[in-house]
Design an enzyme around this catalytic site. Sequence first.
Site, PDB file in Angstrom:
ATOM      1  N   TYR A 130       0.841  -1.197   0.000  1.00  0.00           N
ATOM      2  CA  TYR A 130       0.000   0.000   0.000  1.00  0.00           C
ATOM      3  C   TYR A 130       0.887   1.262   0.000  1.00  0.00           C
ATOM      4  O   TYR A 130       1.798   1.379   0.825  1.00  0.00           O
ATOM      5  CB  TYR A 130      -0.890  -0.051   1.250  1.00  0.00           C
ATOM      6  CG  TYR A 130      -1.809   1.122   1.424  1.00  0.00           C
ATOM      7  CD1 TYR A 130      -2.881   1.295   0.561  1.00  0.00           C
ATOM      8  CD2 TYR A 130      -1.611   2.043   2.440  1.00  0.00           C
ATOM      9  CE1 TYR A 130      -3.728   2.380   0.714  1.00  0.00           C
ATOM     10  CE2 TYR A 130      -2.458   3.117   2.606  1.00  0.00           C
ATOM     11  CZ  TYR A 130      -3.512   3.278   1.736  1.00  0.00           C
ATOM     12  OH  TYR A 130      -4.343   4.345   1.887  1.00  0.00           O
ATOM     13  N   ASP A 169      -0.729  -7.311   5.977  1.00  0.00           N
ATOM     14  CA  ASP A 169      -1.925  -6.518   5.707  1.00  0.00           C
ATOM     15  C   ASP A 169      -2.902  -7.439   4.979  1.00  0.00           C
ATOM     16  O   ASP A 169      -2.664  -7.842   3.839  1.00  0.00           O
ATOM     17  CB  ASP A 169      -1.524  -5.304   4.855  1.00  0.00           C
ATOM     18  CG  ASP A 169      -2.681  -4.344   4.607  1.00  0.00           C
ATOM     19  OD1 ASP A 169      -3.836  -4.805   4.565  1.00  0.00           O
ATOM     20  OD2 ASP A 169      -2.415  -3.139   4.406  1.00  0.00           O
ATOM     21  N   LYS A 205     -12.095  -0.633   4.813  1.00  0.00           N
ATOM     22  CA  LYS A 205     -12.441  -1.335   3.581  1.00  0.00           C
ATOM     23  C   LYS A 205     -13.556  -2.347   3.873  1.00  0.00           C
ATOM     24  O   LYS A 205     -14.629  -1.959   4.292  1.00  0.00           O
ATOM     25  CB  LYS A 205     -11.179  -1.958   2.984  1.00  0.00           C
ATOM     26  CG  LYS A 205      -9.977  -0.999   2.929  1.00  0.00           C
ATOM     27  CD  LYS A 205     -10.190   0.181   1.982  1.00  0.00           C
ATOM     28  CE  LYS A 205      -9.244   1.354   2.232  1.00  0.00           C
ATOM     29  NZ  LYS A 205      -7.818   1.085   2.171  1.00  0.00           N
TER      30      LYS A 205
HETATM   31  C1  LIG Z   1      -6.625   1.796   2.712  1.00  0.00           C
HETATM   32  C2  LIG Z   1      -5.519   0.845   3.001  1.00  0.00           C
HETATM   33  C3  LIG Z   1      -4.679   1.007   4.096  1.00  0.00           C
HETATM   34  C4  LIG Z   1      -4.735   2.222   4.990  1.00  0.00           C
HETATM   35  O1  LIG Z   1      -5.910   2.224   5.722  1.00  0.00           O
HETATM   36  P1  LIG Z   1      -6.615   3.589   6.234  1.00  0.00           P
HETATM   37  O2  LIG Z   1      -7.765   3.076   6.995  1.00  0.00           O
HETATM   38  O3  LIG Z   1      -6.967   4.366   5.018  1.00  0.00           O
HETATM   39  O4  LIG Z   1      -5.600   4.294   7.068  1.00  0.00           O
HETATM   40  C5  LIG Z   1      -3.753   0.025   4.368  1.00  0.00           C
HETATM   41  N1  LIG Z   1      -3.627  -1.045   3.572  1.00  0.00           N
HETATM   42  C6  LIG Z   1      -4.391  -1.222   2.482  1.00  0.00           C
HETATM   43  C7  LIG Z   1      -4.196  -2.427   1.651  1.00  0.00           C
HETATM   44  C8  LIG Z   1      -5.361  -0.279   2.161  1.00  0.00           C
HETATM   45  O5  LIG Z   1      -6.101  -0.431   1.062  1.00  0.00           O
END
Ligand SMILES: *Cc1c(COP(=O)(O)O)cnc(C)c1O
Length: 393
Positions: A108, A179, A204
Amino acid sequence: MTSFLLPETIVAHDHDVPLDAVVPPIAQTSLFTFRDYDEMLATYRGELARPVYSRGLNPTVRAFEEKLAQLEGAEDACAFGSGMAAISATVLTFAGPGDRIVALESIYPDAYRFFETLCARFGIQVDYVDGSDPDAVEAALPGARLLYLESPTSWVIEAHDVGALAALARRHGVLSVIDNSWATPIFQQPLGLGVDIVLHSASKYLGGHSDVVAGVIAGPKALVTRVRNEALPYLGGKCSPMDGWLLLRGLRTLPLRMKAHQEAAALIADRLAAHPQVTSVAHPSRLATLPPGLTGWSGLMSFAVSERIHIPRFCNALRLFRLGVSWGGHESLVVPAQVVLSQAAPPNAALAFNMDPRSVRIHVGLEGAEPLWADLSAALDAAAAPSQDTARS
Ligand SMILES: *Cc1c(COP(=O)(O)O)cnc(C)c1O
């Protein structure tokens, strides 16, 4: 709890809710008062576990944490005010000056920028490796503190063998973090594959309605407790009670939503792959076999189009897919790579290199697969330059 529960069962029920309410109330309060001196003293001494101040323990946020921990098969979880708050608190708990982190190339973009700015300033070095090359990952591991994974990745949509990478980290005594925002615990439970800590942007799929920015980590109690005690209170990126409540509500339909995203995404990916003006589709549904431990796929994919497609006109012709970043909500979205590659703070060099400028990323939402395909196909038609033969005649 030792009995085996389906994700559907975990998300449906809450326990110990005041008044036996079906939906837990929001503990929308910054602090919790004490009945008397002795209760306050016992709490401060650590003899009584009860909320004091919502930057620490808040019952609504705690209910979300417990549910997420169950879904990930984790002992404990800790929620944050954003995915980046979860990432930064975790990394800064386990890495310090002089330490080295090994991270995958296509992570990311803001995680990359965090590594290159704050981590660099704190004397933490980060090396980037190709997650599809286990030898390259292993070669980088000796002496590292942390292996930072993301799989499937969310910009170029690559799925790695998470268990194999976690095993390499373990062999070299390196803590592994992943992640898992793309797959969610519905399709991938990294702790069971040997990863030490799993984290999410809860903004998300976990939230699922595009109305929350939040994050969460899950893992063994000892590791989660360190992040909770060493970084969260001082960086202060705590999940708010209202967001904790919205996340609990989002989780109720997570298993159902992920199945619907999965079904619609497979149809869209297949149709795109068969379209004459689409040159490639990056989505795990197109793989002959999924990497071990990945049991399904979500709605985020990218595809590249031929030179005949005018990408701005394609984006403008879409009606159901709206131009916007983020993903994981009910709505379908599109992001053209050309825009991302021309932003003022570009994504990391390797990710930029891996991004096809002729590609767009789409999130397949819950509007229904056939209407979504009709939208994409009409927009491709509207954006196609006449073929050479037609133009000449
Ligand atoms: C959006 C996102 C993040 C960061 O998350 P936020 O809630 O926007 O801080 C981290 N990893 C991935 C894969 C993302 O899509």
